[in-house]
Scaffold this active site. Structure first.
Site, PDB file in Angstrom:
ATOM      1  N   GLU A 434       0.831  -1.201   0.000  1.00 36.21           N
ATOM      2  CA  GLU A 434       0.000   0.000   0.000  1.00 36.21           C
ATOM      3  C   GLU A 434       0.869   1.256   0.000  1.00 36.21           C
ATOM      4  O   GLU A 434       1.644   1.490   0.915  1.00 36.21           O
ATOM      5  CB  GLU A 434      -0.898   0.001   1.244  1.00 36.21           C
ATOM      6  CG  GLU A 434      -1.728   1.257   1.419  1.00 36.21           C
ATOM      7  CD  GLU A 434      -2.450   1.303   2.752  1.00 36.21           C
ATOM      8  OE1 GLU A 434      -3.078   2.338   3.030  1.00 36.21           O
ATOM      9  OE2 GLU A 434      -2.381   0.321   3.521  1.00 36.21           O
ATOM     10  N   ASP A 507      -1.354  -1.014   5.747  1.00 38.19           N
ATOM     11  CA  ASP A 507      -1.318  -0.440   7.091  1.00 38.19           C
ATOM     12  C   ASP A 507      -2.311  -1.132   8.018  1.00 38.19           C
ATOM     13  O   ASP A 507      -3.345  -1.644   7.573  1.00 38.19           O
ATOM     14  CB  ASP A 507      -1.636   1.051   7.047  1.00 38.19           C
ATOM     15  CG  ASP A 507      -0.569   1.853   6.312  1.00 38.19           C
ATOM     16  OD1 ASP A 507       0.552   1.335   6.158  1.00 38.19           O
ATOM     17  OD2 ASP A 507      -0.871   2.988   5.889  1.00 38.19           O
ATOM     18  N   ASP A 509      -4.722  -0.237   9.853  1.00 38.72           N
ATOM     19  CA  ASP A 509      -5.824   0.654  10.192  1.00 38.72           C
ATOM     20  C   ASP A 509      -7.008   0.318   9.297  1.00 38.72           C
ATOM     21  O   ASP A 509      -6.954  -0.637   8.519  1.00 38.72           O
ATOM     22  CB  ASP A 509      -5.407   2.126  10.043  1.00 38.72           C
ATOM     23  CG  ASP A 509      -4.912   2.457   8.630  1.00 38.72           C
ATOM     24  OD1 ASP A 509      -5.171   1.662   7.699  1.00 38.72           O
ATOM     25  OD2 ASP A 509      -4.265   3.510   8.460  1.00 38.72           O
ATOM     26  N   ASP A 511      -8.290   1.884   6.683  1.00 40.22           N
ATOM     27  CA  ASP A 511      -7.990   2.001   5.254  1.00 40.22           C
ATOM     28  C   ASP A 511      -7.209   0.785   4.770  1.00 40.22           C
ATOM     29  O   ASP A 511      -7.454   0.260   3.677  1.00 40.22           O
ATOM     30  CB  ASP A 511      -7.202   3.282   4.983  1.00 40.22           C
ATOM     31  CG  ASP A 511      -8.098   4.514   4.921  1.00 40.22           C
ATOM     32  OD1 ASP A 511      -9.326   4.332   4.765  1.00 40.22           O
ATOM     33  OD2 ASP A 511      -7.580   5.637   5.035  1.00 40.22           O
TER      34      ASP A 511
END
Length: 648
Positions: A434, A507, A509, A511
Site C-alpha cells: 500500500e 497499514d 488501520d 484504510d
C-alpha cells in the site's frame, strides 16, 4: 421397520497403533483444524444416521472442562458381541481404525467422513472418551482413556471397563463425550464460530434435521433447522443481493447410483457461485457432478429458448457461462464409493457420476419448467444470459489484453513492478504494498533475489458486482494480473503463477483493512485458485517499537505491549507506527519481510458458502453492514483472531 444393525455388520480393516505416533496422517494437522476434525468425525457419524433415514436430532455441546459431546437419536451403536473379535460393537468402533457399518452398503447407503478414519481416531487423540448408547430398550455405557503404560509410552483409547448395561430406556441413539488430549494438539480450545458455521451448513444440506449447539463456556445456545433445505440455503446466500426471481428453483431426483438435490437462484450480479457437496462433504474444487450439472443446464436452456422462440433459427446457441452469470447454485448428491481427487481431497473424480447428474438435472428441470407458472423463470434466466452474451465478446477482448505479454500490459509494469532475479516460482514472493512511500522502503529493504515489490498508488476497484471487462479496465487490477501471469476468470491457470507467495502488505488501520478486503474480493471472485491453493498471505507489520539504547522490541498487538515494556525495562520509549511508510527500509525488512522473523497469515477458505455470504456483506451495496464489519473485524494482528473472524 428399520433394518437391523448388529455387530456382525461391522467390518474391521486394520488396527489403531499408529494414530498417536503420526496423528497428521489421520487428521491432517495437530493445529486448530485437526482439533475440529476429531469433532467432525463424531458429528459425521450422527449425520450419516440421519442421511440414511434413522433419527432427526443432533445436540452438540462444548463443556466448561474443555470436552465436547455429540448426541443423536439414531439407532445407537451396536452393543452385541462382534462375531470374530469377541468384543462389543462399541469397543470395536472406538478401538479399531476403519471399523464401522459404513463399509457394508446394506447398512449405510451413503456416508460422509472425508478421511473415513472414524470415532477410533477421536478416541485415540483424546484424554478420555465416554460413550452412552440407547438401544434395545436398554442404556449402555463404556469409557476409554489414554494413559501412560508400563513401558513409558502412552496407550491410546484403552477401555476402562467392558461395556456395561446401566438402565432401561425407551429412547434410541448415541451420545459421545471426549476431551481432546493437550499432549497431542497445539490448542484444545474449540472455536464456537467455526462449529456454528459448519452446523448451519449441515442443517441446510439435511432438510428437516434439528441441530442444537450449546456452548456452556459462554451460556449460548443456537438451533439450526431448515424445512426448506437447499432452497433456504440459496435464499440465505443471496441475502444482500437482488434476486431475479423470488423463489429459488428446486429439484430432486434419484437413480441407481445417486440421490440428487439442486437449488438455483439468479441475482443481478455477474459472477457464478457454485457450491457442491457429496455426502455432505464440500467439494470446493468441483468435479464430475458439477460438470454434469453445467452440461444439463446449458443444453436444456438452449432447447427451451428454441422451442419458445426466444432464440431464432439464425441465432447461435448461448454458452454455459452465459446461463450461469449471476447464478447461485447448490448441488448436493449422495452416492457410494466416492473417489476424491486433488491435493485437498475436495474434487469428485468418479467418471460415472457425470452422466448420472446430467440426466437427472436435465429431466427434473424439464419437468419443473414445463409447469405453466414456472416457464417465466426460464425466460428470466434466458434474458439474463442473453445480456451476458452481448458483453461476452467485449470480455473476450479484455481477457486477450490481460493475457498479452507485450505492449499494454508490459508497459503497465514498467516503473511499477520491481521484479526479483530468481525465476523459480516456488521460491519467489510478490509483495503488494500500500502506497509509494512504503513501496519505496520495501524495494530498498527487500532481498531482490527472491522478493518482488508491486506498490499500489490508490485503492483498486471493488470487484464485487462488476463484470470482468469492467474489472480489467482498472489499471491497478490489470497490473496485478500482469505481474502474477496466471490469467484471470475462465482463463485462470495456477500452473503459470510467477510467485508462489502473494503477500498483501497494508497499514494496520481501517484504510489498510479496506484495501485487504478489496484485494481479497478480487482474488475470491476472479482468481479463486490463488486462495484455494494457499498462495495468498497477509503480511503483519508491527504496531509499536519499544526501545532504549541498544534494546529494541517490535510489538504486533496491543495485548503484547505490556510484556514488551516489562522486558525493555525502565527508561523505555514507544514509537507507534501509523503506517508502513514510517519505517525505514531496514526496519521494514527486519519486522515484516525477513522470512525467519516476519509474521504471515495464509488466507484460506474453510467454508466456501460462508465466505461467499461474507464477501457479499462486506463488499456489496449495504454500506452500514460493511462499516460495521470492518470496525468489528479489522484486527489482523493475531492469526487466531483473523482466522476465526474474517470471511476468508
Amino acid at each position: 421397520m428399520g433394518k437391523s444393525y448388529d455387530s456382525k455388520d461391522i467390518v474391521v480393516l486394520e488396527g489403531l497403533d499408529a494414530v498417536r505416533l503420526r496423528p497428521g496422517m489421520y487428521i491432517g494437522t495437530t493445529g486448530v483444524k485437526g482439533l475440529h476434525h476429531i469433532l467432525w468425525e463424531i458429528v459425521d457419524n450422527s449425520i450419516d444416521e440421519i442421511s440414511n433415514g434413522y433419527g432427526n436430532r443432533i445436540i452438540i455441546t462444548l463443556h466448561k472442562d474443555g470436552s465436547a459431546s455429540v448426541e443423536d437419536n439414531g439407532r445407537g451403536i451396536p452393543v452385541d458381541m462382534h462375531p470374530t473379535l469377541k468384543k462389543s460393537g462399541v469397543e470395536v468402533v472406538f478401538t479399531q481404525l476403519h471399523a464401522g457399518g459404513k463399509f457394508n452398503n446394506d447398512n449405510y447407503g451413503y456416508s460422509g467422513g472425508l478421511h473415513g478414519v472414524g470415532a477410533s481416531v477421536t478416541n485415540a487423540l483424546s484424554e478420555w472418551t465416554k460413550v452412552y448408547v440407547c438401544k434395545n430398550k436398554k442404556r449402555y455405557f463404556m469409557e476409554f482413556e489414554s494413559k501412560m503404560g508400563d513401558n513409558g509410552k502412552i496407550r491410546s483409547g484403552v477401555p476402562v471397563a467392558p461395556l456395561m448395561e446401566i438402565g432401561d430406556t425407551t429412547k434410541t441413539g448415541t451420545k459421545v463425550t471426549f476431551l481432546p488430549d493437550k499432549r497431542v494438539f497445539e490448542t484444545v480450545v474449540f472455536n464456537a464460530d467455526t462449529i456454528s458455521k459448519r452446523l448451519k451448513e449441515l442443517a441446510f444440506l439435511n432438510r428437516g434435521v434439528y441441530i442444537e449447539f450449546n456452548d456452556e463456556r459462554t451460556n449460548q445456545k443456537q438451533v439450526f433447522a431448515y424445512e426448506g433445505g437447499l432452497k433456504d440455503f440459496a435464499i440465505y446466500l443471496n441475502e444482500g443481493k437482488t434476486a431475479l426471481y423470488k423463489e429459488p428453483v428446486y429439484i430432486s431426483g434419484e437413480s441407481k447410483l445417486i440421490k440428487l438435490e439442486l437449488a438455483i437462484q439468479h441475482t443481478d450480479t455477474y459472477t457464478e457461485n457454485m457450491f457442491s457437496y457429496v455426502n455432505n462433504i464440500p467439494t470446493t474444487e468441483g468435479g464430475t457432478h458439477e460438470t454434469g450439472f453445467k452440461s444439463a443446464l446449458t443444453r436444456l436452456m438452449n432447447e427451451i429458448a428454441r422451442s419458445e422462440g426466444w432464440l431464432k433459427e439464425k441465432d447461435a446457441n448461448l454458452i454455459g457461462e452465459d446461463f450461469r452469470e449471476g447464478i447461485t447454485a447448490i448441488l448436493s448428491i449422495k452416492m457410494r464409493n466416492v473417489q476424491f481427487e486433488g491435493q485437498t481431497k475436495t474434487k469428485l473424480g468418479n467418471p460415472e457420476i457425470r452422466p448420472e447428474v446430467e440426466n437427472l438435472v436435465y429431466n427434473e428441470l424439464l419437468k419443473y419448467f414445463e409447469q405453466k407458472d414456472k416457464l417465466e423463470i426460464a425466460e428470466i434466466i434466458f434474458n439474463k444470459a442473453k445480456g451476458a452474451a452481448k458483453v461476452r465478446e467485449a470480455q473476450r477482448k479484455a481477457k486477450d489484453l490481460a493475457r498479452q505479454k507485450n505492449s499494454v500490459d508490459k508497459y503497465n509494469l514498467v516503473g511499477k513492478l520491481s521484479a526479483c532475479t530468481s525465476r523459480k516460482a516456488e521460491l519467489s514472493e510478490l509483495f503488494i504494498v500500500e502506497g509509494d512511500s512504503a513501496g519505496g522502503s520495501a524495494k530498498q529493504g527487500r532481498d531482490r533475489t527472491f522478493q518482488a515489490i508491486l506498490p499500489l498508488k490508490g485503492k483498486p476497484l471493488n470487484a464485487e458486482k462488476k463484470r470482468l471487462d469492467q474489472v480489467l479496465a482498472n489499471e491497478e487490477i490489470r497490473t496485478i494480473i500482469s505481474a502474477l501471469e496466471t490469467g484471470v476468470g475462465e482463463d485462470f491457470n495456477i500452473d503459470n503463477l510467477r510467485y508462489h507467495k502473494v503477500i498483501i502488505l497494508s497499514d494496520a488501520d481501517q484504510d489498510g483493512a479496506h484495501i485487504r478486503a478489496i484485494l481479497l474480493t478480487f482474488f475470491f471472485r476472479y482468481m479463486r485458485g490463488l486462495i484455494t491453493n494457499g498462495n495468498v498471505y497477509i503480511g503483519l507489520p508491527p504496531l509499536y517499537k519499544v526501545y532504549k539504547k541498544d534494546v529494541v522490541e517490535y510489538v504486533y498487538s496491543d495485548e503484547e505491549l505490556p510484556e514488551a515494556i516489562e522486558r525493555v525495562g525502565k527508561g523505555y520509549q514507544i514509537q507507534r507506527y501509523k503506517g508502513l511508510g514510517e519505517m525505514n527500509p531496514e526496519q521494514l525488512w527486519e519486522t515484516t519481510m525477513e522470512p525467519t522473523k516476519r509474521n504471515l497469515i495464509r488466507v484460506t477458505i474453510e467454508d466456501a458458502a460462508e465466505a461467499e455470504k461474507m464477501v457479499t456483506v462486506l463488499m456489496g451495496d449495504n454500506i452500514e453492514a460493511r462499516k460495521a464489519y470492518i470496525s468489528e473485524y479489522a484486527n489482523f494482528d493475531r492469526e487466531d483472531e483473523f482466522m476465526s473472524k474474517t470471511f476468508i
